[in-house]
Structures are given as C-alpha cells and as structure tokens.
Design a protein around this motif. Sequence first.
Motif, PDB file in Angstrom:
ATOM      1  N   PRO A   1      95.294  13.565  16.484  1.00 58.57           N
ATOM      2  CA  PRO A   1      94.212  13.276  17.418  1.00 58.57           C
ATOM      3  C   PRO A   1      93.813  14.497  18.262  1.00 58.57           C
ATOM      4  N   LEU A   2      94.698  15.467  18.399  1.00 55.78           N
ATOM      5  CA  LEU A   2      94.383  16.645  19.189  1.00 55.78           C
ATOM      6  C   LEU A   2      93.466  17.616  18.456  1.00 55.78           C
ATOM      7  N   MET A   3      93.263  17.377  17.180  1.00 54.44           N
ATOM      8  CA  MET A   3      92.425  18.270  16.382  1.00 54.44           C
ATOM      9  C   MET A   3      91.001  18.326  16.952  1.00 54.44           C
ATOM     10  N   GLY A   4      90.485  17.200  17.422  1.00 47.11           N
ATOM     11  CA  GLY A   4      89.149  17.169  18.004  1.00 47.11           C
ATOM     12  C   GLY A   4      89.091  17.863  19.359  1.00 47.11           C
ATOM     13  N   VAL A   5      90.207  17.863  20.087  1.00 46.50           N
ATOM     14  CA  VAL A   5      90.241  18.470  21.413  1.00 46.50           C
ATOM     15  C   VAL A   5      90.376  19.986  21.330  1.00 46.50           C
TER      16      VAL A   5
END
Length: 177
Positions: free
Chosen positions: A171-175
Amino acid sequence: MTTIGDIGDTGTARSWWTEHSELGVSVLLALTGLLVLGDTLAEGGGGSASDPLGPRTVAFVLGAALLVLAALLTVDVLRGGRGEAEGGEDVDLDTAVDLRTVGMLAGVIVATAALIPLAGWPIAGTVLFAGATYALGSRAVLRDLGIAAAVSLLTWVLFDAVLGVDLPGGPLMGVFG
C-alpha cells in the motif's frame, strides 16, 4: 579407528554416525552446491560483448566452491577431523531447547514470507522485526513496533530507491512510489 559400537570417551557406546556427525554438514553443502548449479544451468542468459562472463559466472563459482568445500570437509571428517564442541562463556550446554521461542520465530518467518507479496516489504518487515523481538522476550510492544516500522521502511527505501532492488511496497507504493 573407531568402529560401530566402540566405547567413546564418556564410556557410552557411540555409533559411526555419531562419531562422524559433521558429514551432515557436508551433505548440506553438497546439496546446496548442486541446487545452485542446477538452478543456474536452468536459467537462461549468457554473456554479452560488454560482459563476456555474464551474470551466471558468480553462481557457477559459488556452486562449484560449495561442492569443493563439501568434498574437503568429507575427507577431513573421514580422516578423523572433528569440530570443537561449543565452549562459549554465556552458553549453558545442558539447557534444553526452548521450543516455544523457536516455534514463535518460525511462525514469524512464515508469516513474513506470506505477507511480502500481499502487503509489501514495509509491513511484512515490521511484522518480522517486531515479532522477532516479542518472541525473544521483549514486551515493549509499542516501542518495538515503532522501531520495526522505521527499520523496515528505511530498508525498503534504501533497497528500492538507492540500490535499485525492487522490493514490493504494498500500500505504500502509491505514497512513496
């Protein structure tokens, strides 16, 4: 030369396998070497004009070195060589294995392996580091979670951004990605 059923130093009967237990390490080294060589041969890709050795060279050298070490250790053990018993100052050799801790650590490692493709390295790494500290006796859960999250996020950024090794971000890939 010791034979099967000879009486050892402690006065108890020892089998040939007990006297030559280091052969297990030889077998492990040989199997690992064969696995490395077999996997390398199965992989495609050879050298190019700018790199005539190609990416498989190191794997071939490593696999061959493992096989050579296995052979050398086997010869040494069969000639009577023995490793020294553990004599560490802080190790009580008479204490039984703590199967609860070993089981918890194994569970944390399996959970991490399952989480990496699903949740990404930063979350899976947090589970790994915080779970390991808990299994090894720390009960400062919030502090351990904070440190584990910082370490796993830092390693992810270091590997992904600095070294160019693509670790799944989840989920941190987008951040951050």
